[in-house]
Structure formats: structure tokens, C-alpha cells
Design a protein around this motif. Sequence first.
Motif, short mmCIF file in Angstrom:
data_model
loop_
_atom_site.label_atom_id
_atom_site.label_comp_id
_atom_site.label_asym_id
_atom_site.label_seq_id
_atom_site.Cartn_x
_atom_site.Cartn_y
_atom_site.Cartn_z
N GLY A 10 0.83 -1.20 0.00
CA GLY A 10 0.00 0.00 0.00
C GLY A 10 0.86 1.24 0.00
N LEU A 11 0.29 2.30 0.52
CA LEU A 11 0.95 3.60 0.53
C LEU A 11 1.46 3.92 1.93
N ALA A 12 2.70 4.37 2.00
CA ALA A 12 3.28 4.79 3.27
C ALA A 12 4.01 6.12 3.06
N GLN A 13 4.13 6.86 4.11
CA GLN A 13 4.91 8.09 4.06
C GLN A 13 6.36 7.77 4.40
N ALA A 14 7.25 8.60 3.93
CA ALA A 14 8.66 8.43 4.27
C ALA A 14 8.80 8.42 5.78
N GLY A 15 9.57 7.45 6.26
CA GLY A 15 9.73 7.29 7.69
C GLY A 15 8.72 6.35 8.31
N GLY A 16 7.71 5.97 7.54
CA GLY A 16 6.66 5.10 8.05
C GLY A 16 6.99 3.62 7.92
N SER A 17 6.00 2.79 8.20
CA SER A 17 6.18 1.34 8.22
C SER A 17 5.06 0.63 7.49
N TYR A 79 7.18 -13.09 6.13
CA TYR A 79 6.84 -11.72 6.45
C TYR A 79 8.01 -10.78 6.17
N LEU A 80 7.68 -9.53 5.94
CA LEU A 80 8.71 -8.50 5.80
C LEU A 80 8.21 -7.25 6.53
N GLN A 81 8.86 -6.94 7.63
CA GLN A 81 8.56 -5.71 8.37
C GLN A 81 9.45 -4.61 7.82
N MET A 82 8.84 -3.57 7.32
CA MET A 82 9.58 -2.47 6.71
C MET A 82 9.39 -1.22 7.55
N ASN A 83 10.46 -0.72 8.13
CA ASN A 83 10.44 0.48 8.95
C ASN A 83 11.32 1.56 8.31
N PRO A 87 11.38 6.82 -0.10
CA PRO A 87 10.76 6.81 -1.43
C PRO A 87 11.41 5.79 -2.37
N GLU A 88 12.68 5.55 -2.21
CA GLU A 88 13.35 4.59 -3.08
C GLU A 88 12.98 3.14 -2.78
N THR A 118 4.24 1.79 -2.20
CA THR A 118 4.57 3.15 -2.63
C THR A 118 4.87 4.00 -1.40
N VAL A 119 6.02 4.64 -1.43
CA VAL A 119 6.44 5.49 -0.32
C VAL A 119 6.50 6.93 -0.80
N SER A 120 5.73 7.79 -0.18
CA SER A 120 5.70 9.20 -0.57
C SER A 120 6.66 10.01 0.28
N SER A 121 7.19 11.04 -0.33
CA SER A 121 8.18 11.88 0.39
C SER A 121 7.49 13.01 1.14
#
Length: 121
Positions: A10-17, A79-83, A87-88, A118-121
Motif C-alpha cells: 500500500g501507501l506509506a509516508q517516508a519514515g513510516g512502516s 513476512y517482511l517488516q519495513m520500517n 521513497p526509493e 509506494t512510499v511518498s516523500s
Amino acid sequence: QVQLVESGGGLAQAGGSLRLSCVASRTILDINLMAWYRQAPGKERELVANITSDGVTNYADSVKGRFTISRDSVNKALYLQMNSMKPEDTAVYYCNFARYYSSGVRSYNFWGQGTQVTVSS
């Protein structure tokens, strides 16, 4: 035939998880390597992280310290936990379950259908 179903993109903000999940349609007892790959637009698919049946993990330099790969005890879920996302990190993420012989030759593998992150800046 085994199907791998991914979720959690989904969509996350930069710095998010975000946390990705990949569940197989049935248990595959002799899988010995499970992995996450990703493919950004215009780029080749690249390894993000993998985990052996012994629990040994390996990460791409770009995600070390930010992402954590884990699996269940019966080789049915990955699983993959992304913290601290950047944006890259934006890409389609694919899970892969594989069996390799001791020689390093791959016996077989299965791919998930991919989930957009998708990671937004």
C-alpha cells in the motif's frame, strides 16, 4: 501446484512502516530458502532479503537495519517488516519460496503475484 498470496502492500509516508505477508496455499516441507524481491519501474528485480530454513537471514545493503524478514515454523508464511521507509523503497514486492540442493542448484521455486508498495516523500 502451490500458490503464494501476498498482502500488506500500500501507501506509506517516508519514515513510516508497512508489514508484508506471504502465505502459501499449503505447507511445503522441503523449502529451504524463502525470500522477498522487489522491482521498481524500469529496473531489474532485486533481492531484498532472504531467510534459510535454519533461520539465517541476509539483507540487501539498502535495507539493512530497516527491514526485518521472518517466517513461521512450518514454511507456510513469510513476512517482511519495513520500517523507516524511503521513497526509493517504492516497488512491486514479490515473495519467493525455493528449494536448493546442497550443490547450490535450485530444484524448484514458487513466486507470489506481487504487491505494490509506494512510499511518498
